[in-house]
Design a protein around this motif. Structure first.
Motif, mmCIF file in Angstrom:
data_model
loop_
_atom_site.group_PDB
_atom_site.id
_atom_site.type_symbol
_atom_site.label_atom_id
_atom_site.label_comp_id
_atom_site.label_asym_id
_atom_site.label_seq_id
_atom_site.Cartn_x
_atom_site.Cartn_y
_atom_site.Cartn_z
ATOM 1 N N ALA A 1 1.443 -0.823 9.880
ATOM 2 C CA ALA A 1 2.076 0.273 9.307
ATOM 3 C C ALA A 1 3.622 -0.029 9.164
ATOM 4 O O ALA A 1 3.913 0.065 7.914
ATOM 5 C CB ALA A 1 1.950 1.585 10.016
ATOM 6 N N ARG A 2 4.090 -1.009 9.946
ATOM 7 C CA ARG A 2 5.525 -1.567 9.789
ATOM 8 C C ARG A 2 5.663 -2.184 8.628
ATOM 9 O O ARG A 2 6.525 -2.072 7.620
ATOM 10 C CB ARG A 2 5.934 -2.261 11.021
ATOM 11 N N ALA A 3 4.853 -3.216 8.350
ATOM 12 C CA ALA A 3 4.771 -4.056 7.263
ATOM 13 C C ALA A 3 4.458 -3.525 5.828
ATOM 14 O O ALA A 3 5.101 -3.712 4.806
ATOM 15 C CB ALA A 3 3.316 -4.942 7.339
ATOM 16 N N THR B 1 6.495 8.472 9.301
ATOM 17 C CA THR B 1 6.801 7.718 8.159
ATOM 18 C C THR B 1 8.082 7.771 7.825
ATOM 19 O O THR B 1 8.785 6.863 7.370
ATOM 20 C CB THR B 1 5.506 8.116 7.153
ATOM 21 N N LYS B 2 8.527 9.099 7.644
ATOM 22 C CA LYS B 2 9.739 9.255 6.990
ATOM 23 C C LYS B 2 10.928 8.765 7.773
ATOM 24 O O LYS B 2 11.819 8.012 7.192
ATOM 25 C CB LYS B 2 10.039 10.728 6.877
ATOM 26 N N ASN B 3 10.794 8.976 9.139
ATOM 27 C CA ASN B 3 11.808 8.645 10.231
ATOM 28 C C ASN B 3 11.878 6.942 10.090
ATOM 29 O O ASN B 3 12.877 6.259 10.061
ATOM 30 C CB ASN B 3 11.540 8.959 11.719
ATOM 31 N N PHE C 1 -3.557 5.850 10.748
ATOM 32 C CA PHE C 1 -3.170 6.000 12.278
ATOM 33 C C PHE C 1 -4.399 6.087 12.812
ATOM 34 O O PHE C 1 -5.602 6.171 12.528
ATOM 35 C CB PHE C 1 -2.563 7.339 12.445
ATOM 36 N N ALA C 2 -4.389 5.777 14.303
ATOM 37 C CA ALA C 2 -5.284 5.802 15.248
ATOM 38 C C ALA C 2 -5.621 7.251 15.536
ATOM 39 O O ALA C 2 -5.007 8.200 15.326
ATOM 40 C CB ALA C 2 -5.210 5.214 16.447
ATOM 41 N N LEU C 3 -6.701 7.419 16.318
ATOM 42 C CA LEU C 3 -7.137 8.824 16.568
ATOM 43 C C LEU C 3 -6.152 9.567 17.173
ATOM 44 O O LEU C 3 -5.615 9.025 18.457
ATOM 45 C CB LEU C 3 -8.665 8.643 17.540
ATOM 46 N N ASP C 4 -5.773 10.824 16.955
ATOM 47 C CA ASP C 4 -4.738 11.597 17.629
ATOM 48 C C ASP C 4 -3.536 11.000 17.828
ATOM 49 O O ASP C 4 -2.727 11.252 18.700
ATOM 50 C CB ASP C 4 -5.402 12.267 19.007
ATOM 51 N N MET C 5 -3.203 9.945 17.148
ATOM 52 C CA MET C 5 -1.890 9.600 17.128
ATOM 53 C C MET C 5 -0.977 9.328 15.835
ATOM 54 O O MET C 5 -1.462 9.538 14.470
ATOM 55 C CB MET C 5 -2.123 7.836 17.434
ATOM 56 N N SER D 1 0.993 -1.082 -0.034
ATOM 57 C CA SER D 1 0.117 -0.048 -0.127
ATOM 58 C C SER D 1 1.071 1.077 -0.013
ATOM 59 O O SER D 1 1.842 1.150 0.680
ATOM 60 C CB SER D 1 -0.902 0.271 1.234
ATOM 61 N N ASN D 2 0.434 2.363 -0.412
ATOM 62 C CA ASN D 2 1.194 3.562 -0.467
ATOM 63 C C ASN D 2 0.730 4.399 0.674
ATOM 64 O O ASN D 2 0.929 5.550 0.984
ATOM 65 C CB ASN D 2 1.103 4.525 -1.543
#
Length: 175
Positions: free
Chosen positions: A84-86, A129-131, A73-77, A68-69
């Motif tokens: 997301a790692r995968a 995401t960049k980090n 994220f969860a609420l306020d997270m 996926s591109n």
């Protein structure tokens, strides 16, 4: 003297209230990048489709090759969860195959919250995401981030499902 005191008090109150007025920002975020893969006759670029074939290293190839591109994220997270790692691991593998490709990571938020809060949250999501990608070996000089906050929703509803879809970071390959 009482009349002069009242006039000064009224002027002071007007100055104090006028200083609290909210000002609109001078510049809005730029328009989103077109990920559709369609030909733009004005730019002479086609996002990776040449004669119906997908060009290796293009945004179209990226979208076809990775799981996926988009990372949600969860609420306020803005933390990177196992799902997301995968997704980001598959993106890092593709980016390792094409070391000259540059990307932009767009941070987004749902419609709840102020514009300023959502821009800051979108920025934290894009940078998280960049980090993560940088930790996986992608050079940070190849990556730029931008936050659209709540300005570019992918889902237009005001319900939990729409809000969840709009809390995201999107990776776009620059052609």
């Amino acid at each position: 003297m009482s009349k002069l005191s009242n006039i000064l008090l009224a002027c002071t109150a007007l100055i104090a209230v006028s200083g609290c007025a909210k000002k609109r920002p001078a510049v809005l975020p730029p328009a989103p990048v077109d990920n559709s893969g369609s030909v733009d006759p004005n730019a002479g670029m086609n996002n990776g489709n040449v004669g119906g074939a997908i060009v290796p290293g293009s945004d179209a190839d990226f979208q076809r090759s990775v799981s996926s591109n988009t990372v949600n994220f969860a609420l306020d997270m803005y933390d990177i969860d196992p799902t997301a790692r995968a997704i980001l691991d598959s993106q890092a593998q593709w980016l390792a195959k094409f070391p000259n490709q540059r990307i932009t990571i767009e941070g987004h938020a749902d419609e709840r919250g102020t514009r300023e809060y959502n821009l800051a949250l979108g920025d934290r999501r894009a940078n998280a995401t960049k980090n993560y990608l940088a930790a996986r070996g992608v050079s940070s000089s190849r990556m730029t981030t931008i936050s659209y906050g709540k300005e570019r929703p992918v889902a237009m509803g005001s319900d939990d499902q729409s809000w969840a879809a709009n809390r995201r970071a999107v990776t776009v390959v620059l052609n």
